[in-house]
Design a protein around this motif. Structure first.
Motif, mmCIF file in Angstrom:
data_model
loop_
_atom_site.group_PDB
_atom_site.id
_atom_site.type_symbol
_atom_site.label_atom_id
_atom_site.label_comp_id
_atom_site.label_asym_id
_atom_site.label_seq_id
_atom_site.Cartn_x
_atom_site.Cartn_y
_atom_site.Cartn_z
ATOM 1 N N LEU A 1 -7.468 -0.525 0.076
ATOM 2 C CA LEU A 1 -7.774 0.422 1.145
ATOM 3 C C LEU A 1 -7.308 -0.070 2.512
ATOM 4 O O LEU A 1 -7.666 0.515 3.525
ATOM 5 C CB LEU A 1 -9.274 0.735 1.160
ATOM 6 C CG LEU A 1 -9.760 1.477 -0.089
ATOM 7 C CD1 LEU A 1 -11.242 1.796 0.005
ATOM 8 C CD2 LEU A 1 -8.965 2.755 -0.290
ATOM 9 N N VAL B 1 -14.410 4.364 5.834
ATOM 10 C CA VAL B 1 -14.586 5.243 4.675
ATOM 11 C C VAL B 1 -15.935 5.957 4.795
ATOM 12 O O VAL B 1 -16.039 7.179 4.589
ATOM 13 C CB VAL B 1 -14.509 4.430 3.354
ATOM 14 C CG1 VAL B 1 -14.918 5.276 2.166
ATOM 15 C CG2 VAL B 1 -13.111 3.856 3.157
ATOM 16 N N ILE C 1 -17.447 4.834 -4.406
ATOM 17 C CA ILE C 1 -16.169 4.279 -3.927
ATOM 18 C C ILE C 1 -16.316 2.767 -3.804
ATOM 19 O O ILE C 1 -17.235 2.289 -3.128
ATOM 20 C CB ILE C 1 -15.775 4.856 -2.544
ATOM 21 C CG1 ILE C 1 -15.494 6.356 -2.646
ATOM 22 C CG2 ILE C 1 -14.553 4.123 -1.978
ATOM 23 C CD1 ILE C 1 -15.146 7.027 -1.319
ATOM 24 N N VAL D 1 -13.956 6.027 -7.444
ATOM 25 C CA VAL D 1 -12.675 5.638 -6.856
ATOM 26 C C VAL D 1 -12.684 4.121 -6.696
ATOM 27 O O VAL D 1 -13.531 3.564 -6.000
ATOM 28 C CB VAL D 1 -12.449 6.311 -5.483
ATOM 29 C CG1 VAL D 1 -11.225 5.712 -4.793
ATOM 30 C CG2 VAL D 1 -12.290 7.813 -5.647
ATOM 31 N N ARG E 1 -7.494 7.772 2.375
ATOM 32 C CA ARG E 1 -6.967 7.832 1.001
ATOM 33 C C ARG E 1 -8.114 7.779 -0.017
ATOM 34 O O ARG E 1 -8.113 8.492 -1.007
ATOM 35 C CB ARG E 1 -6.012 6.645 0.784
ATOM 36 C CG ARG E 1 -5.289 6.660 -0.504
ATOM 37 C CD ARG E 1 -3.994 7.461 -0.420
ATOM 38 N NE ARG E 1 -3.583 7.857 -1.752
ATOM 39 C CZ ARG E 1 -3.464 9.118 -2.135
ATOM 40 N NH1 ARG E 1 -3.665 10.118 -1.312
ATOM 41 N NH2 ARG E 1 -3.106 9.394 -3.372
ATOM 42 N N ALA E 2 -9.101 6.913 0.252
ATOM 43 C CA ALA E 2 -10.226 6.768 -0.672
ATOM 44 C C ALA E 2 -10.962 8.089 -0.809
ATOM 45 O O ALA E 2 -11.317 8.514 -1.929
ATOM 46 C CB ALA E 2 -11.190 5.694 -0.157
ATOM 47 N N ILE F 1 -6.571 3.007 -6.694
ATOM 48 C CA ILE F 1 -5.450 2.864 -5.773
ATOM 49 C C ILE F 1 -4.203 2.357 -6.524
ATOM 50 O O ILE F 1 -4.268 1.347 -7.233
ATOM 51 C CB ILE F 1 -5.823 1.860 -4.638
ATOM 52 C CG1 ILE F 1 -6.844 2.472 -3.694
ATOM 53 C CG2 ILE F 1 -4.590 1.360 -3.894
ATOM 54 C CD1 ILE F 1 -6.356 3.648 -2.867
ATOM 55 N N ASN G 1 0.826 -1.212 0.000
ATOM 56 C CA ASN G 1 0.000 0.000 0.000
ATOM 57 C C ASN G 1 0.858 1.260 0.000
ATOM 58 O O ASN G 1 0.481 2.273 -0.601
ATOM 59 C CB ASN G 1 -0.964 -0.012 1.196
ATOM 60 C CG ASN G 1 -2.158 -0.934 0.940
ATOM 61 O OD1 ASN G 1 -2.460 -1.254 -0.213
ATOM 62 N ND2 ASN G 1 -2.809 -1.364 1.997
ATOM 63 N N ALA H 1 -15.166 -0.270 -2.010
ATOM 64 C CA ALA H 1 -14.420 -0.418 -0.759
ATOM 65 C C ALA H 1 -14.132 -1.866 -0.392
ATOM 66 O O ALA H 1 -13.308 -2.135 0.470
ATOM 67 C CB ALA H 1 -15.197 0.262 0.372
ATOM 68 N N GLY I 1 -11.159 1.459 -4.957
ATOM 69 C CA GLY I 1 -10.285 1.219 -3.808
ATOM 70 C C GLY I 1 -9.753 -0.192 -3.749
ATOM 71 O O GLY I 1 -8.946 -0.524 -2.878
ATOM 72 N N ARG I 2 -10.224 -1.082 -4.653
ATOM 73 C CA ARG I 2 -9.775 -2.483 -4.590
ATOM 74 C C ARG I 2 -9.308 -3.006 -5.941
ATOM 75 O O ARG I 2 -9.172 -4.220 -6.127
ATOM 76 C CB ARG I 2 -10.915 -3.367 -4.039
ATOM 77 C CG ARG I 2 -11.326 -3.051 -2.604
ATOM 78 C CD ARG I 2 -10.244 -3.405 -1.606
ATOM 79 N NE ARG I 2 -10.617 -3.079 -0.230
ATOM 80 C CZ ARG I 2 -9.841 -3.276 0.817
ATOM 81 N NH1 ARG I 2 -8.650 -3.791 0.672
ATOM 82 N NH2 ARG I 2 -10.237 -2.934 2.018
ATOM 83 N N ARG J 1 -5.276 4.438 5.442
ATOM 84 C CA ARG J 1 -5.872 3.976 4.175
ATOM 85 C C ARG J 1 -7.300 4.479 3.915
ATOM 86 O O ARG J 1 -7.597 4.914 2.798
ATOM 87 C CB ARG J 1 -5.880 2.433 4.081
ATOM 88 C CG ARG J 1 -4.534 1.755 4.032
ATOM 89 C CD ARG J 1 -3.566 2.402 3.099
ATOM 90 N NE ARG J 1 -3.831 2.117 1.691
ATOM 91 C CZ ARG J 1 -3.321 2.813 0.686
ATOM 92 N NH1 ARG J 1 -2.529 3.836 0.923
ATOM 93 N NH2 ARG J 1 -3.602 2.492 -0.565
#
Ligand code: NAD
Ligand code: UDX
Length: 411
Positions: free
Chosen positions: A243, A323, A361, A382, A284-285, A401, A207, A363, A384-385, A281
């Motif tokens: 994330l 998040v 997002i 976004v 960040r999202a 990410i 990460n 997540a 995130g994964r 983390r």
């Protein structure tokens, strides 16, 4: 053998079903009467692939009760109650309470097997409290693949004071064909924390590399993971940037061992750094979403996935929930969707979740969210994964990410 399982959560229930399937008679005990009632009527309280079927198949060899006295004739009693971390320290009350209850009912020659994750020295205490022989046999299963992991583990760790007691536990797990590591109880307890800390550290490491990749044009962290993972000394597992890690184990176990190590004057600095990286983390999202969407106040954002990872309904320490909290602090209106898990937020269908929102997002790494690029058209997204194909996304409204393409860097 007649086997008792104390604590019918993810570990206890899976162990009950797997050992019943091996032909053992299993008595499962839990203090949660609702859980026990449900199980006795064939209702499984948790979602774990294959568990419903395995419980149903072996129902004649499985008995569930709140009554410890039903353990009076078991040969072996596994302790698999929860061991949470409270204020940074391991909370052992459930283990101690189970041990005291066992001391009252077990035969003198019954064996206690510690499956709960406990700090080095705990099995010794349980041996003192109960006056029974205790073997440490930590569990390494992952939620979502718990049955597979339990039947086919990479190794079985057995920490015993006497050879005979260790041999009994070895005979129970022999069917797995896995390498057996025989140790002292303290070593077995330490192995569990070292394993979880190492895996958590691997994820935090990748990460951090992901953060760096986001600042470098044409540099995708997934390629870096592939390139380093093929080195057998590194291995490709637990190198998926995202994330961060959540769940019922990594967060509490890394904290517990960190506090324990500090109390002995030998801080685990790499573990502490991994925790710190992980704590950053969820933010960040939201930062990435704000980069493309601007202020979030009063705007609707959809969070896809609330479980701490795919294939489970478990939301304990889920990054997705963190998040959601940060989005709310930013003044966003949050809706969420998850194929299995529930959370304290407006939950709607995936289509409604996306349609109603300006921002999305991802997540949790559910396969469910793969291939939904079309559904996301026009939205600020976004990933995130890393489930979406960036080439199918409008890069002015998309962040992922660890993906550092020139256009994402605004070039
Ligand atoms: P869980 O919270 O899902 O279940 C624990 C169960 O224990 C609950 O049903 C609770 O009611 C019961 N319980 C509490 N006190 C009791 C008592 N005195 N007598 C009888 N029952 C009691 O927990 P889990 O996720 O199965 O974890 C159990 C242990 O295994 C923990 O130490 C955990 O760290 C470890 N572990 C968990 C996993 C995992 O993936 N969940 C993997 C490896 C190891
Ligand atoms: C973990 C350990 O893997 C298992 O051996 C132990 O017995 C219990 O704790 P679990 O918590 O079920 O298992 O899930 P795991 O698959 O390890 O994932 C933990 C977290 O790390 C999840 O939030 C997941 O999203 C995250 N993760 C995992 C990553 O972000 N990247 C990865 O490459 C792997």
């Amino acid at each position: 053998m007649k086997i008792g399982i104390i604590g019918l959560g993810y570990v206890g229930l899976v162990t009950s079903a797997v050992l019943a399937d091996q032909g053992h008679l299993v008595v499962g005990v839990d203090v949660d009467s609702k859980r026990v009632e449900g199980l006795s009527c064939g209702r499984n309280p948790i979602y774990e692939p294959g568990l419903d079927e395995l419980l149903a198949k072996n129902k004649d060899r499985l008995q569930f009760t709140t009554d410890y006295a039903k353990l009076s004739d078991v040969d072996v009693a596994f302790i698999s109650v929860s061991t949470p971390t409270v204020n940074g320290e391991i909370y052992l009350e459930y283990v101690m309470s189970a041990s005291k209850s066992l001391a009252k009912v077990l035969r003198k020659d019954s064996l206690i097997v510690m499956k709960s994750t406990v700090l080095p020295g705990t099995s010794r205490k349980v041996r003192e409290i109960t006056g029974r022989e205790v073997v440490s046999n930590p569990e390494f299963l992952k939620e979502g693949s718990a049955i597979k992991d339990s039947i086919n583990p990479d190794r079985v760790v057995i920490g015993s004071y006497t050879k005979e007691a260790g041999d009994v536990v070895e005979s129970i797990w022999k069917f797995t064909g896995a390498p057996i590591v025989r140790t002292t109880p303290e070593e077995a307890e330490m192995i569990k924390y070292a394993a979880n800390s190492f895996l958590a550290m691997k994820v935090s490491f990748i990460n951090e590399i992901a953060n760096l990749c986001e600042r470098i044009p044409n540099c995708d962290v997934n390629k870096i993971a592939e390139g380093i993972g093929l080195d057998k000394r590194i291995s490709p597992h637990f190198l998926k940037a995202g994330l961060g890690w959540g769940g019922s184990c990594f967060p509490k176990d890394t904290l517990a061992i960190s506090t324990f190590a500090r109390s002995l004057g030998t801080p685990l600095r790499t573990v502490d750094a991994s925790i710190q990286v992980n704590n950053e983390r969820p933010k960040r999202a939201v930062t990435l979403l704000k980069e493309i969407m601007g202020q979030l106040k009063g705007r609707k954002v959809c969070v896809l996935g609330v479980a701490f990872k795919a294939d489970t309904d478990d939301t304990r320490e889920s990054v997705a929930l963190k998040v959601i909290d940060i989005l709310k602090e930013e003044g966003a209106q949050v809706v969420a969707y998850d194929p299995k898990a529930k959370a304290n937020v407006t939950m709607v269908s995936m289509e409604q979740c996306i349609d109603e929102s300006e921002g999305v997002i991802i997540a949790t790494e559910w396969n469910h969210f793969k291939g939904i690029e079309d559904k996301l058209r026009g939205k600020y997204v976004v990933d995130g994964r890393r489930l979406l194909d960036p080439s199918k996304m409008d890069l002015t409204k998309f962040r992922a990410i660890g993906l550092g393409t020139p256009s994402i860097q605004g070039e």
